[in-house]
Design an enzyme around this catalytic site. Structure first.
Site, PDB file in Angstrom:
ATOM      1  N   HIS A  30       0.830  -1.200   0.000  1.00 26.64           N
ATOM      2  CA  HIS A  30       0.000   0.000   0.000  1.00 26.64           C
ATOM      3  C   HIS A  30       0.865   1.251   0.000  1.00 26.64           C
ATOM      4  O   HIS A  30       1.268   1.736   1.057  1.00 26.64           O
ATOM      5  CB  HIS A  30      -0.897  -0.010   1.235  1.00 26.64           C
ATOM      6  N   HIS A 278      -4.278   3.168  -3.250  1.00 23.69           N
ATOM      7  CA  HIS A 278      -4.395   2.520  -1.933  1.00 23.69           C
ATOM      8  C   HIS A 278      -3.571   1.244  -1.820  1.00 23.69           C
ATOM      9  O   HIS A 278      -2.718   1.141  -0.958  1.00 23.69           O
ATOM     10  CB  HIS A 278      -5.869   2.223  -1.621  1.00 23.69           C
ATOM     11  N   GLU A 430     -18.455  -5.182  23.951  1.00 21.33           N
ATOM     12  CA  GLU A 430     -17.604  -6.361  24.102  1.00 21.33           C
ATOM     13  C   GLU A 430     -16.362  -6.288  23.218  1.00 21.33           C
ATOM     14  O   GLU A 430     -15.269  -6.698  23.622  1.00 21.33           O
ATOM     15  CB  GLU A 430     -18.382  -7.640  23.759  1.00 21.33           C
ATOM     16  N   HIS A 491     -29.089 -17.026  23.756  1.00 22.22           N
ATOM     17  CA  HIS A 491     -28.110 -16.855  24.829  1.00 22.22           C
ATOM     18  C   HIS A 491     -27.344 -18.134  25.138  1.00 22.22           C
ATOM     19  O   HIS A 491     -26.584 -18.169  26.091  1.00 22.22           O
ATOM     20  CB  HIS A 491     -28.815 -16.359  26.096  1.00 22.22           C
TER      21      HIS A 491
HETATM   22  C1  TPP Z   1     -11.717  -5.122   9.614  1.00 28.09           C
HETATM   23  C2  TPP Z   1     -11.156  -4.936   8.238  1.00 28.09           C
HETATM   24  N1  TPP Z   1     -11.974  -4.944   7.194  1.00 28.09           N
HETATM   25  C3  TPP Z   1     -11.473  -4.814   5.949  1.00 28.09           C
HETATM   26  C4  TPP Z   1     -10.130  -4.692   5.751  1.00 28.09           C
HETATM   27  C5  TPP Z   1      -9.584  -4.597   4.346  1.00 28.09           C
HETATM   28  N2  TPP Z   1      -9.107  -3.228   4.078  1.00 28.09           N
HETATM   29  C6  TPP Z   1      -7.822  -2.891   4.230  1.00 28.09           C
HETATM   30  S1  TPP Z   1      -7.543  -1.271   3.949  1.00 28.09           S
HETATM   31  C7  TPP Z   1      -9.172  -0.997   3.588  1.00 28.09           C
HETATM   32  C8  TPP Z   1      -9.648   0.365   3.206  1.00 28.09           C
HETATM   33  C9  TPP Z   1      -9.282   1.299   4.267  1.00 28.09           C
HETATM   34  O1  TPP Z   1      -9.601   2.587   3.920  1.00 28.09           O
HETATM   35  P1  TPP Z   1      -8.893   3.730   4.707  1.00 28.09           P
HETATM   36  O2  TPP Z   1      -8.833   3.394   6.138  1.00 28.09           O
HETATM   37  O3  TPP Z   1      -9.541   4.994   4.333  1.00 28.09           O
HETATM   38  O4  TPP Z   1      -7.425   3.637   4.206  1.00 28.09           O
HETATM   39  P2  TPP Z   1      -6.681   4.476   3.080  1.00 28.09           P
HETATM   40  O5  TPP Z   1      -6.878   3.760   1.812  1.00 28.09           O
HETATM   41  O6  TPP Z   1      -7.258   5.832   3.064  1.00 28.09           O
HETATM   42  O7  TPP Z   1      -5.292   4.407   3.552  1.00 28.09           O
HETATM   43  C10 TPP Z   1      -9.901  -2.161   3.707  1.00 28.09           C
HETATM   44  C11 TPP Z   1     -11.348  -2.271   3.466  1.00 28.09           C
HETATM   45  C12 TPP Z   1      -9.307  -4.698   6.885  1.00 28.09           C
HETATM   46  N3  TPP Z   1      -7.982  -4.611   6.791  1.00 28.09           N
HETATM   47  N4  TPP Z   1      -9.834  -4.792   8.115  1.00 28.09           N
END
Ligand code: TPP
Ligand code: MG
Length: 686
Positions: A30, A278, A430, A491
């Site tokens: 990234h 990204h 939780e 539950h």
């Molecule tokens: C809980 C979770 N869901 C999905 C992902 C997959 N994922 C990684 S980065 C991302 C997008 C994140 O967007 P943002 O936080 O705005 O990051 P940016 O591209 O702006 O750095 C996703 C969906 C993850 N790592 N964790």
């Protein structure tokens, strides 16, 4: 001579280009977010944070959490450029760098100290594992609670031993996740003014612009939580970033959120401000163009220009070394003035237990009426929390049901005005609770979080991280099975034991009577690098007569022979955990009366048993005895490994039902007669 501004710029662009090159080389990763946030990370580390690269585990260091873990190259770059040193699992400082340039060249490759996402325990200088979005910011709240608690307990007039701050960087993804909202709400309630989140407001996630799904007013939301909200409109303006961080440090009684407007892929002419920046390499041509834009040599790879390392050494290096030097001198005089407190801090840092930690643990007399697992747990927990000053925790609003409230004089509640309290009130959160327990554990406190076992699902992603991070977090789950009765199938856990047992590194313990509860805690407390889930009953379980049956100390081996026939070869083995243990004992007594030679094996923990020697395991489950019955009020999945293909499992294959416990036991077959009948059937003695 380069000017200070030149060096700032050069350092920022070094972080950017190292990130770009590493992703390009790995053909995965990234690049866009490191390109955008390099100035933030540079400013935070080189101008603000008290962190000594020579000693990344110095207790009073400021904490840095990269919650948007996909931007890991930010962390690898800065750990490399600051020359942060590695530390081993015994907390010894090693001479070698935590992240070498070679590691960065081998970003995302096997064995590299620059893996895909920040991993605690693998790379020194990483404060918590991140990648699952939201987890880092939520854990940072635990770190901030821990710091408040530590300061309250250990600081003395003239001795400020703990005054560090916690910085967490997050993106849109983190702030969309529920766990972050839960944690932020609690942080606001608790007025954690040692906590600063920086929100990378770039309006981009994977699928495109945030206008697709995230149009709320984040600033207003955080104001409503009780946070101080600041805005920096240009992510490249390091002076403004520094000012905002300064405002954070001067802000009292509230956590701070700095909203940083940034451009993902900053400097990439075709990809900036798009989702394309990204999660994929820029491509050779785009890399060249971006470098040209930065005024960087276009063909250079992994270049760290002269003066950059020195600039970090003169900034964070010098500031951190001085801060640690002063602290070390202060701590030496603290040790003379307050030797007991100092030794507590030493022990805590090494995850050791204080002398006498297990004194006064209860011994429960035999009692057919017995006591509930949760009630036995309450007695044990209260003794342990008194013996171990830094053991603390709480429930997600189920304290009175989980029986996890620390009730002894002086235990106190952790609130903004009483940060020395040991009862944490997580509220009905939780997921954040488990992440906060991780943050507390990362801060070397011994922490527990509690809820109904059914809601372990709500906490599971953070429990998984505690296992991955090898943290000795403690999860107390009560109302462990259909024994929950009238509350019904919503539950009543069914698949939860199986799913926790499937998690590498997590120790799951389901004790069968009050003395097994004591022994389960005794085992758990001695863990230093593994989380544990204690799965406890709501209803009373008979307290077994240990003069008649084997001592509960066998719990420490995961499974043990509880009862055997008086003589003769074994015919059948009954294996049980938790509330089904006394059931197995009753079935055993019935079988003995019919001269059927049965053995009862109490098996509170698969994981612990599986780690015993083959010899021990064979002594408990002799391979030649094929007639085996396992009984557990949970999914049957997995029990084949202990009962073998010739055995039987009495368990759950459906959801439960709403009814009084007795009727449920009948409906689902958790009765001594059924167990005895199954044993007879296996032996062909119907
Ligand atoms: C809980 C979770 N869901 C999905 C992902 C997959 N994922 C990684 S980065 C991302 C997008 C994140 O967007 P943002 O936080 O705005 O990051 P940016 O591209 O702006 O750095 C996703 C969906 C993850 N790592 N964790
Ligand atoms: Mg984003």
């Amino acid at each position: 001579m380069k000017s200070a501004a030149d060096l700032d710029r050069l350092s920022v662009d070094t972080i950017r280009t190292l990130s770009i090159d590493a992703v390009q080389q790995a053909k995965s990763g990234h690049p866009g977010t490191p390109m955008a946030l390099a100035p933030l990370v540079y400013t935070l580390w080189n101008r603000v944070m008290r962190f000594d690269p020579e000693d990344p585990i110095w207790p009073n260091r400021d904490r840095f959490v990269l919650s948007n873990g996909h931007a890991s190259m930010l962390l690898w770059s800065v750990l490399h450029l600051t020359g942060t040193r590695a530390v081993n699992a015994d907390y010894e400082r090693l001479g070698q760098p935590s992240v070498s340039l070679d590691d960065i060249r081998r970003f995302r490759q096997i064995g590299s100290k620059a893996p895909g996402h920040p991993e605690y325990h693998w790379v020194s200088g990483v404060e918590t594992t991140t990648g699952p979005l939201g987890q880092g910011v939520a854990a940072s709240v635990g770190m901030a609670i821990a710091r408040k608690w530590l300061a309250e307990r250990y600081n003395r007039p003239d001795f400020v031993i703990f005054d560090y701050d916690i910085y967490a960087v997050c993106g849109d993804g983190c702030l969309m996740e529920g766990v972050a909202a839960e944690a932020a709400s609690l942080a606001g309630h608790l007025g954690l003014d040692n906590l600063c989140w920086v929100y990378d407001n770039n309006h981009i996630t994977i699928e495109g612009p945030t206008s697709l799904a995230f149009t709320e007013d984040v600033a207003t939301r955080f104001l409503a939580y009780g946070w101080n909200v600041l805005r920096v409109g240009d992510a490249n303006d390091i002076d403004r970033i520094e000012q905002a961080l300064d405002v954070f440090r001067k802000t009292k009684s509230r956590p701070s959120l700095i909203i940083l407007d940034s451009h993902i892929g900053y400097g990439s002419p075709h990809k900036q401000d798009t989702a394309a920046a990204h999660g994929e390499p820029l491509g050779d041509e785009e890399v060249r163009l971006a470098k040209r834009g930065y005024g960087w040599p276009e063909e250079a790879r992994f270049l760290v220009p002269d003066g950059v390392r020195e600039h970090f050494a003169a900034g964070v290096g010098a500031r951190g070394a001085a801060a640690r030097r002063e602290w070390t001198a202060l701590f030496a005089s603290y040790r003379s003035a307050h030797p007991e407190l100092a030794s507590e801090i030493d022990q805590m840092q090494r995850r050791e237990l204080p002398a006498g930690w297990d004194r006064d643990l209860p011994v429960f007399p035999a009692d057919a009426a017995g006591i509930a697992g949760r009630d036995a747990s309450s007695k044990v927990l209260n003794v342990l929390a008194r013996n171990i000053p830094w053991l603390l925790g709480g429930s997600a609003d189920l304290g009175p049901s989980n029986k996890t409230t620390l009730t002894y004089e002086g235990a106190g509640s952790f609130q903004a005005g009483t940060p020395g309290g040991k009862n944490l009130h997580f509220g009905i959160r939780e997921h954040a609770m488990a992440a906060i327990v991780n943050g507390l554990s990362l801060s070397k406190l011994r922490a527990f979080g509690a809820t109904f076992f059914i809601f372990s699902d709500y906490a599971r992603p953070a429990i998984r991280l505690s296992a991955l991070m090898e943290l000795p977090a403690i999860f107390v789950f009560t109302h462990d099975a259909v024994g929950d009765g009238e509350d019904g199938p919503t539950h009543q856990p069914v698949e939860h034991l199986t799913s926790l047992r499937a998690m590498p590194g997590l120790v799951t313990l389901r004790p069968g009577d009050a003395n097994e509860v004591v022994e389960a805690y005794r085992y758990v407390m001695q863990l230093r690098h593994q989380p544990a889930a204690l799965v406890l009953s709501r209803q009373a379980l008979p307290t077994l007569d240990r003069r008649r049956y084997a001592p509960a100390a066998g719990v420490a081996r995961g499974a043990y022979v509880l009862a055997d026939p008086p003589s003769g070869n074994l015919e059948v083995i009954l294996i049980a955990s938790g509330s089904e243990l006394s059931l197995a004992v009753q079935a055993h007594e019935k079988l003995l009366a019919e001269s059927i030679r049965s053995r009862v094996v109490s098996m509170p923990s698969w994981e612990i048993f599986d780690h015993q020697t083959q010899e021990y395991r064979d002594s408990v489950l002799p391979p030649e005895v094929k007639a085996r019955v396992a009984v557990e009020q949970a999914s049957t999945l997995g029990w084949e490994r202990y009962v073998g293909s010739g055995g039987r499992v009495i368990g759950m294959t459906t959801f439960g039902a709403s009814a009084p416990l007795k009727e449920l036991q009948k409906k689902f077959g958790f009765e001594p007669d059924r167990v005895a009948a199954t044993a007879r059937e296996l032996l062909g003695k119907r």
